[in-house]
Motif scaffolding. Sequence first.
Motif, PDB file in Angstrom:
ATOM      1  N   PRO A 143       5.239   6.874  -4.397  1.00 54.47           N
ATOM      2  CA  PRO A 143       3.699   6.441  -4.786  1.00 54.47           C
ATOM      3  C   PRO A 143       3.786   4.998  -5.682  1.00 54.47           C
ATOM      4  O   PRO A 143       4.673   4.891  -6.577  1.00 54.47           O
ATOM      5  CB  PRO A 143       3.113   7.523  -5.626  1.00 54.47           C
ATOM      6  CG  PRO A 143       4.237   8.519  -5.417  1.00 54.47           C
ATOM      7  CD  PRO A 143       5.380   8.006  -5.039  1.00 54.47           C
ATOM      8  N   ILE A 144       2.553   4.406  -5.688  1.00 52.24           N
ATOM      9  CA  ILE A 144       2.684   3.136  -6.322  1.00 52.24           C
ATOM     10  C   ILE A 144       2.176   3.430  -7.864  1.00 52.24           C
ATOM     11  O   ILE A 144       3.064   2.845  -8.730  1.00 52.24           O
ATOM     12  CB  ILE A 144       1.318   2.278  -5.923  1.00 52.24           C
ATOM     13  CG1 ILE A 144       1.897   1.827  -4.353  1.00 52.24           C
ATOM     14  CG2 ILE A 144       1.156   0.917  -6.798  1.00 52.24           C
ATOM     15  CD1 ILE A 144       0.561   1.399  -3.712  1.00 52.24           C
ATOM     16  N   ASP A 145       1.564   4.354  -8.164  1.00 50.24           N
ATOM     17  CA  ASP A 145       1.242   4.472  -9.501  1.00 50.24           C
ATOM     18  C   ASP A 145       0.385   5.894  -9.494  1.00 50.24           C
ATOM     19  O   ASP A 145      -0.387   6.434  -9.158  1.00 50.24           O
ATOM     20  CB  ASP A 145      -0.175   3.469  -9.885  1.00 50.24           C
ATOM     21  CG  ASP A 145      -0.399   3.569 -11.377  1.00 50.24           C
ATOM     22  OD1 ASP A 145      -1.573   2.937 -11.656  1.00 50.24           O
ATOM     23  OD2 ASP A 145       0.532   4.244 -11.987  1.00 50.24           O
ATOM     24  N   ALA A 146       1.497   6.594 -10.407  1.00 50.41           N
ATOM     25  CA  ALA A 146       0.811   7.908 -11.042  1.00 50.41           C
ATOM     26  C   ALA A 146       0.387   8.910  -9.562  1.00 50.41           C
ATOM     27  O   ALA A 146      -0.455   9.609  -9.643  1.00 50.41           O
ATOM     28  CB  ALA A 146      -0.528   7.969 -11.725  1.00 50.41           C
ATOM     29  N   ASP A 147       1.362   8.548  -8.875  1.00 48.14           N
ATOM     30  CA  ASP A 147       1.210   9.208  -7.481  1.00 48.14           C
ATOM     31  C   ASP A 147       0.011   9.629  -6.630  1.00 48.14           C
ATOM     32  O   ASP A 147      -0.532  10.346  -6.042  1.00 48.14           O
ATOM     33  CB  ASP A 147       1.469  10.890  -7.673  1.00 48.14           C
ATOM     34  CG  ASP A 147       3.042  11.213  -7.937  1.00 48.14           C
ATOM     35  OD1 ASP A 147       3.523  12.004  -8.710  1.00 48.14           O
ATOM     36  OD2 ASP A 147       3.845  10.129  -7.706  1.00 48.14           O
ATOM     37  N   THR A 148      -0.822   8.298  -6.763  1.00 47.17           N
ATOM     38  CA  THR A 148      -2.179   8.434  -6.345  1.00 47.17           C
ATOM     39  C   THR A 148      -2.361   7.506  -5.001  1.00 47.17           C
ATOM     40  O   THR A 148      -3.440   7.507  -4.244  1.00 47.17           O
ATOM     41  CB  THR A 148      -3.050   7.947  -7.371  1.00 47.17           C
ATOM     42  OG1 THR A 148      -2.908   6.645  -7.910  1.00 47.17           O
ATOM     43  CG2 THR A 148      -3.211   8.952  -8.333  1.00 47.17           C
ATOM     44  N   LEU A 149      -1.548   6.394  -4.949  1.00 47.15           N
ATOM     45  CA  LEU A 149      -1.702   5.482  -3.843  1.00 47.15           C
ATOM     46  C   LEU A 149      -0.166   5.041  -3.342  1.00 47.15           C
ATOM     47  O   LEU A 149       0.680   4.656  -3.999  1.00 47.15           O
ATOM     48  CB  LEU A 149      -2.383   4.199  -4.611  1.00 47.15           C
ATOM     49  CG  LEU A 149      -3.210   3.187  -3.608  1.00 47.15           C
ATOM     50  CD1 LEU A 149      -4.044   4.094  -2.684  1.00 47.15           C
ATOM     51  CD2 LEU A 149      -3.696   2.039  -4.424  1.00 47.15           C
ATOM     52  N   ASP A 150      -0.320   4.858  -1.909  1.00 48.65           N
ATOM     53  CA  ASP A 150       0.797   4.475  -1.295  1.00 48.65           C
ATOM     54  C   ASP A 150       0.498   3.493  -0.285  1.00 48.65           C
ATOM     55  O   ASP A 150      -0.361   3.749   0.647  1.00 48.65           O
ATOM     56  CB  ASP A 150       1.467   5.685  -0.590  1.00 48.65           C
ATOM     57  CG  ASP A 150       2.814   5.531  -0.042  1.00 48.65           C
ATOM     58  OD1 ASP A 150       2.760   4.573   0.962  1.00 48.65           O
ATOM     59  OD2 ASP A 150       3.847   6.177  -0.477  1.00 48.65           O
ATOM     60  N   LEU A 151       1.157   2.616   0.139  1.00 46.67           N
ATOM     61  CA  LEU A 151       0.885   1.541   0.988  1.00 46.67           C
ATOM     62  C   LEU A 151       0.904   2.231   2.320  1.00 46.67           C
ATOM     63  O   LEU A 151      -0.046   1.753   3.059  1.00 46.67           O
ATOM     64  CB  LEU A 151       2.193   0.359   1.033  1.00 46.67           C
ATOM     65  CG  LEU A 151       2.303  -0.533  -0.004  1.00 46.67           C
ATOM     66  CD1 LEU A 151       3.464  -1.470   0.129  1.00 46.67           C
ATOM     67  CD2 LEU A 151       1.221  -1.530  -0.069  1.00 46.67           C
ATOM     68  N   ASP A 152       1.409   3.055   2.503  1.00 46.08           N
ATOM     69  CA  ASP A 152       1.221   3.782   4.020  1.00 46.08           C
ATOM     70  C   ASP A 152      -0.028   4.535   4.087  1.00 46.08           C
ATOM     71  O   ASP A 152      -0.424   4.703   5.099  1.00 46.08           O
ATOM     72  CB  ASP A 152       2.489   4.615   4.253  1.00 46.08           C
ATOM     73  CG  ASP A 152       3.674   4.252   4.294  1.00 46.08           C
ATOM     74  OD1 ASP A 152       3.782   2.869   4.724  1.00 46.08           O
ATOM     75  OD2 ASP A 152       4.764   5.057   4.247  1.00 46.08           O
ATOM     76  N   ASP A 153      -0.569   4.862   2.897  1.00 42.62           N
ATOM     77  CA  ASP A 153      -1.989   5.175   3.206  1.00 42.62           C
ATOM     78  C   ASP A 153      -2.992   4.245   3.428  1.00 42.62           C
ATOM     79  O   ASP A 153      -4.334   4.842   3.425  1.00 42.62           O
ATOM     80  CB  ASP A 153      -2.306   6.086   1.709  1.00 42.62           C
ATOM     81  CG  ASP A 153      -1.292   7.245   1.698  1.00 42.62           C
ATOM     82  OD1 ASP A 153      -1.018   7.694   2.920  1.00 42.62           O
ATOM     83  OD2 ASP A 153      -0.892   7.806   0.552  1.00 42.62           O
ATOM     84  N   LEU A 154      -2.832   3.263   3.100  1.00 41.05           N
ATOM     85  CA  LEU A 154      -3.967   2.116   3.235  1.00 41.05           C
ATOM     86  C   LEU A 154      -4.314   1.793   4.538  1.00 41.05           C
ATOM     87  O   LEU A 154      -3.583   1.964   5.588  1.00 41.05           O
ATOM     88  CB  LEU A 154      -3.476   0.877   2.580  1.00 41.05           C
ATOM     89  CG  LEU A 154      -2.884   0.888   1.056  1.00 41.05           C
ATOM     90  CD1 LEU A 154      -2.499  -0.586   0.715  1.00 41.05           C
ATOM     91  CD2 LEU A 154      -4.181   1.251   0.173  1.00 41.05           C
ATOM     92  N   HIS A 155      -5.310   1.127   4.678  1.00 41.54           N
ATOM     93  CA  HIS A 155      -5.686   0.840   6.241  1.00 41.54           C
ATOM     94  C   HIS A 155      -4.870  -0.129   6.629  1.00 41.54           C
ATOM     95  O   HIS A 155      -4.246  -1.008   5.899  1.00 41.54           O
ATOM     96  CB  HIS A 155      -7.344   0.328   6.449  1.00 41.54           C
ATOM     97  CG  HIS A 155      -7.416  -1.106   5.796  1.00 41.54           C
ATOM     98  ND1 HIS A 155      -7.324  -1.958   6.628  1.00 41.54           N
ATOM     99  CD2 HIS A 155      -7.976  -1.500   4.493  1.00 41.54           C
ATOM    100  CE1 HIS A 155      -7.525  -3.216   5.955  1.00 41.54           C
ATOM    101  NE2 HIS A 155      -7.990  -2.708   4.690  1.00 41.54           N
TER     102      HIS A 155
END
Lengths: 299, 123
Positions: A143-155
């Motif tokens: 995760p990028i920050d605090a397990d909340t956002l991942d590059l793979d999850d982006l459009h």
Amino acid sequence: MRTLKTALNSVQANIKPIALLSMLLLSPSKALSNDCVDPSEACATVGEWEFQVAVGVGKRTNPLVDSDDIPLVVVPQVSYYGERFFLENLELGYTLTESNHFMLNAILTPGRDSAYFLREDINNFFVDGVLEFSNSIQPGDTPIDADTLDLDDLHKRRLAGLAGFELSSDWAGLQWQLQLLQDITRVHKGQEARFAAGFSSGSQTQRFSASAGLTWKSDAIMNYYYGVSLKEAGPSPLAYEASSGFTSFARLGWQKKLSPRWRLNASVQYEQLSQAMTDSPIVDENKVLQFFIGGLYHF
Amino acid sequence: MTLLLSIQVDANALPPEKGSLQLTPKLCVLSRKETLCDSQIDIQWALEQPLLLCLFEKDIPSPLMCWQKQQQGQLQYQVNTDHSLTFQLRKQQDDTLLASEIYKVIREQAQYRQRRRKPWNFF
């Protein structure tokens, strides 16, 4: 900047794809006049394919969070010049007018930002329009920050095709180039302006070069690649709307001729990213560094 | 001027004996990437009456081949040249020129234009 944006919007309105295609196809095909009498650094043989490959050691950093740098090991280049048409790797162009000091081209070129995101992106085989193998951009699993956002999850940040005009000049040893570009693939519908200037000096066997430039990207481009929508951010506070911005670069290069086909080639480049990029939660570097040293073979 | 004069003398020197010399092929077109014409030429000659004669390539002093009192002859000749060649049929007796033919080498004319100026070019 408002003036530039207005100008680019005007370009956007005026260079619809069909109009551009018509211009390319219907322009008179009369040969261009020039002082070229032999193939050289400045002159190409009309109707002949050229292949070069650089083999060596190099790297281009990736400013995205949790991303691998791009190794530069084998960097091929292919080019073809017709009387007016030209191809340089992925860049297609048509010379509208030319004098000994100026050249005006209509061009089609890929946007460069998608290369940071997509492992299979065609830009991942290129370095500033130059083919490059062995890239390994790999958005990480962590995760990028605090397990909340991942590059793979982006459009998916797709590759955009840009069309526009390129004006260049060679005056008293100083070369400069200006490109005004518009996305014609409706990926982000943004505009981009690129300017660079440089000079080189040396002998027939050894040459040094220095160049620097600026690239302006509209908020549509910046937001498409570096923005984070509310949907992507989810419950995290990482939603981000990017505005337009400038990146700048400086580059030093050196070449030494070893034989008619082999040259030694070394270069180093520093690119300062715009604040609109560095403020993005998916960017954790404020610069991109690139270096390369190796042999260059001309087929 | 010397060359022109020489050609005129040669032309005037053609004797009453009529001869013909044929080259196949008689033309080689070099592409921009080629430097030499590497080809086998079929050389055929014929005369109205039998003579002692030799076939020459103009730049080579010694004959390529000689014939004894024949009215016609043939030679397969391998060339590897970057310039045109002149073949001549001459009488052995007095070196009189009987016939002449040129194997022409021409080059595709290359055209050049300016490359794009790209201050950020990797190369």
